[in-house]
Motif scaffolding. Structure first.
Motif, PDB file in Angstrom:
ATOM      1  N   SER A  56      -3.739  39.070  51.850  1.00 35.12           N
ATOM      2  CA  SER A  56      -2.574  38.343  52.360  1.00 35.12           C
ATOM      3  C   SER A  56      -2.318  37.109  51.509  1.00 35.12           C
ATOM      4  N   ARG A  57      -1.138  36.544  51.654  1.00 37.01           N
ATOM      5  CA  ARG A  57      -0.823  35.283  50.976  1.00 37.01           C
ATOM      6  C   ARG A  57      -1.722  34.168  51.504  1.00 37.01           C
ATOM      7  N   GLU A  58      -1.992  34.191  52.809  1.00 33.18           N
ATOM      8  CA  GLU A  58      -2.829  33.149  53.412  1.00 33.18           C
ATOM      9  C   GLU A  58      -4.233  33.138  52.807  1.00 33.18           C
ATOM     10  N   ALA A  59      -4.794  34.318  52.544  1.00 31.85           N
ATOM     11  CA  ALA A  59      -6.120  34.396  51.930  1.00 31.85           C
ATOM     12  C   ALA A  59      -6.100  33.803  50.522  1.00 31.85           C
ATOM     13  N   CYS A  60      -5.061  34.129  49.768  1.00 34.59           N
ATOM     14  CA  CYS A  60      -4.919  33.587  48.418  1.00 34.59           C
ATOM     15  C   CYS A  60      -4.740  32.066  48.467  1.00 34.59           C
ATOM     16  N   ASP A  61      -3.876  31.589  49.350  1.00 32.09           N
ATOM     17  CA  ASP A  61      -3.643  30.144  49.474  1.00 32.09           C
ATOM     18  C   ASP A  61      -4.913  29.408  49.882  1.00 32.09           C
ATOM     19  N   ALA A  62      -5.706  30.002  50.775  1.00 30.11           N
ATOM     20  CA  ALA A  62      -6.955  29.362  51.205  1.00 30.11           C
ATOM     21  C   ALA A  62      -7.917  29.227  50.031  1.00 30.11           C
ATOM     22  N   TRP A  63      -8.017  30.262  49.205  1.00 29.98           N
ATOM     23  CA  TRP A  63      -8.890  30.178  48.031  1.00 29.98           C
ATOM     24  C   TRP A  63      -8.378  29.123  47.055  1.00 29.98           C
ATOM     25  N   ARG A  64      -7.084  29.135  46.810  1.00 32.36           N
ATOM     26  CA  ARG A  64      -6.527  28.189  45.841  1.00 32.36           C
ATOM     27  C   ARG A  64      -6.689  26.744  46.298  1.00 32.36           C
ATOM     28  N   ALA A  65      -6.773  26.504  47.600  1.00 30.14           N
ATOM     29  CA  ALA A  65      -6.949  25.149  48.133  1.00 30.14           C
ATOM     30  C   ALA A  65      -8.428  24.756  48.254  1.00 30.14           C
ATOM     31  N   SER A  66      -9.325  25.691  47.951  1.00 31.02           N
ATOM     32  CA  SER A  66     -10.757  25.434  48.139  1.00 31.02           C
ATOM     33  C   SER A  66     -11.323  24.514  47.059  1.00 31.02           C
ATOM     34  N   TRP A  67     -12.422  23.877  47.415  1.00 26.85           N
ATOM     35  CA  TRP A  67     -13.128  23.008  46.470  1.00 26.85           C
ATOM     36  C   TRP A  67     -13.647  23.820  45.286  1.00 26.85           C
ATOM     37  N   GLU A  68     -14.116  25.039  45.549  1.00 25.88           N
ATOM     38  CA  GLU A  68     -14.637  25.892  44.477  1.00 25.88           C
ATOM     39  C   GLU A  68     -13.567  26.204  43.437  1.00 25.88           C
ATOM     40  N   GLU A  69     -12.369  26.500  43.892  1.00 27.74           N
ATOM     41  CA  GLU A  69     -11.282  26.813  42.958  1.00 27.74           C
ATOM     42  C   GLU A  69     -10.848  25.566  42.200  1.00 27.74           C
ATOM     43  N   THR A  70     -10.819  24.440  42.868  1.00 32.23           N
ATOM     44  CA  THR A  70     -10.473  23.177  42.196  1.00 32.23           C
ATOM     45  C   THR A  70     -11.476  22.877  41.088  1.00 32.23           C
ATOM     46  N   ARG A  71     -12.754  23.062  41.387  1.00 34.12           N
ATOM     47  CA  ARG A  71     -13.803  22.826  40.388  1.00 34.12           C
ATOM     48  C   ARG A  71     -13.707  23.824  39.231  1.00 34.12           C
ATOM     49  N   ARG A  72     -13.446  25.067  39.544  1.00 33.39           N
ATOM     50  CA  ARG A  72     -13.319  26.102  38.494  1.00 33.39           C
ATOM     51  C   ARG A  72     -12.166  25.786  37.563  1.00 33.39           C
ATOM     52  N   ARG A  73     -11.022  25.402  38.130  1.00 33.42           N
ATOM     53  CA  ARG A  73      -9.846  25.092  37.315  1.00 33.42           C
ATOM     54  C   ARG A  73     -10.092  23.851  36.444  1.00 33.42           C
ATOM     55  N   ALA A  74     -10.808  22.872  36.969  1.00 30.25           N
ATOM     56  CA  ALA A  74     -11.135  21.674  36.192  1.00 30.25           C
ATOM     57  C   ALA A  74     -12.049  22.033  35.016  1.00 30.25           C
ATOM     58  N   ALA A  75     -12.979  22.958  35.228  1.00 31.54           N
ATOM     59  CA  ALA A  75     -13.887  23.379  34.156  1.00 31.54           C
ATOM     60  C   ALA A  75     -13.135  24.109  33.044  1.00 31.54           C
ATOM     61  N   MET A  76     -12.098  24.880  33.398  1.00 30.35           N
ATOM     62  CA  MET A  76     -11.309  25.625  32.409  1.00 30.35           C
ATOM     63  C   MET A  76     -10.321  24.735  31.655  1.00 30.35           C
ATOM     64  N   ALA A  77      -9.909  23.640  32.263  1.00 29.80           N
ATOM     65  CA  ALA A  77      -8.817  22.807  31.744  1.00 29.80           C
ATOM     66  C   ALA A  77      -8.957  22.418  30.272  1.00 29.80           C
ATOM     67  N   PRO A  78     -10.132  22.062  29.769  1.00 31.01           N
ATOM     68  CA  PRO A  78     -10.222  21.664  28.355  1.00 31.01           C
ATOM     69  C   PRO A  78      -9.843  22.772  27.367  1.00 31.01           C
ATOM     70  N   TYR A  79      -9.851  24.022  27.808  1.00 30.61           N
ATOM     71  CA  TYR A  79      -9.516  25.155  26.941  1.00 30.61           C
ATOM     72  C   TYR A  79      -8.050  25.563  27.028  1.00 30.61           C
ATOM     73  N   VAL A  80      -7.343  25.108  28.049  1.00 30.42           N
ATOM     74  CA  VAL A  80      -5.991  25.585  28.347  1.00 30.42           C
ATOM     75  C   VAL A  80      -4.933  24.730  27.652  1.00 30.42           C
ATOM     76  N   LEU A  81      -4.047  25.396  26.907  1.00 31.01           N
ATOM     77  CA  LEU A  81      -2.922  24.717  26.259  1.00 31.01           C
ATOM     78  C   LEU A  81      -1.674  24.749  27.138  1.00 31.01           C
ATOM     79  N   SER A  82      -1.474  25.866  27.866  1.00 29.01           N
ATOM     80  CA  SER A  82      -0.341  25.979  28.787  1.00 29.01           C
ATOM     81  C   SER A  82      -0.686  27.002  29.854  1.00 29.01           C
ATOM     82  N   GLU A  83       0.052  26.923  30.977  1.00 23.67           N
ATOM     83  CA  GLU A  83      -0.257  27.790  32.106  1.00 23.67           C
ATOM     84  C   GLU A  83       0.989  28.039  32.934  1.00 23.67           C
ATOM     85  N   GLN A  84       1.165  29.280  33.368  1.00 18.02           N
ATOM     86  CA  GLN A  84       2.217  29.661  34.314  1.00 18.02           C
ATOM     87  C   GLN A  84       1.553  30.511  35.380  1.00 18.02           C
TER      88      GLN A  84
END
Length: 99
Positions: A56-84
């Motif tokens: 469901s969308r709610e399951a996806c939104d819950a993951w995207r709002a999680s601390w784990e996902e925030t930390r994962r995205r921060a770890a990837m950020a130094p490698y990312v030039l652009s994102e959509q």
């Protein structure tokens, strides 16, 4: 027909960083409500498309709002030039069988 839910992210990454990026891209645990996840990359290994399917969308939104996902995205950020990214609903296309 059954409706499906997917989250897609297209990222352009720094040259020569695919292996390091992909190591950080993988979540530490299986997100609740995620059914499947796929990664596709261009021949030059600088563009990556991530496709995940969800119950469901709610399951996806819950993951995207999680601390784990925030930390994962921060770890990837130094490698990312652009994102959509975006969330989509859809159905399987029934393709006729080959004769």
């Amino acid at each position: 027909m059954e409706e499906n839910f997917v989250w897609m992210t297209t990222r352009r990454i720094k040259p020569g960083t695919l292996a390091d990026f992909e190591r950080l891209w993988r979540p530490e645990r299986h997100p609740d409500g995620m059914l499947h996840a796929y990664a596709y990359w261009s021949d030059d290994e600088q563009e990556i498309i991530g496709v995940s399917s969800w119950v469901s969308r709610e399951a996806c939104d819950a993951w995207r709002a999680s601390w784990e996902e925030t930390r994962r995205r921060a770890a990837m950020a130094p490698y990312v030039l652009s994102e959509q990214e975006g969330f989509y609903r859809g159905r399987e296309l029934i393709v006729p069988a080959q004769p």
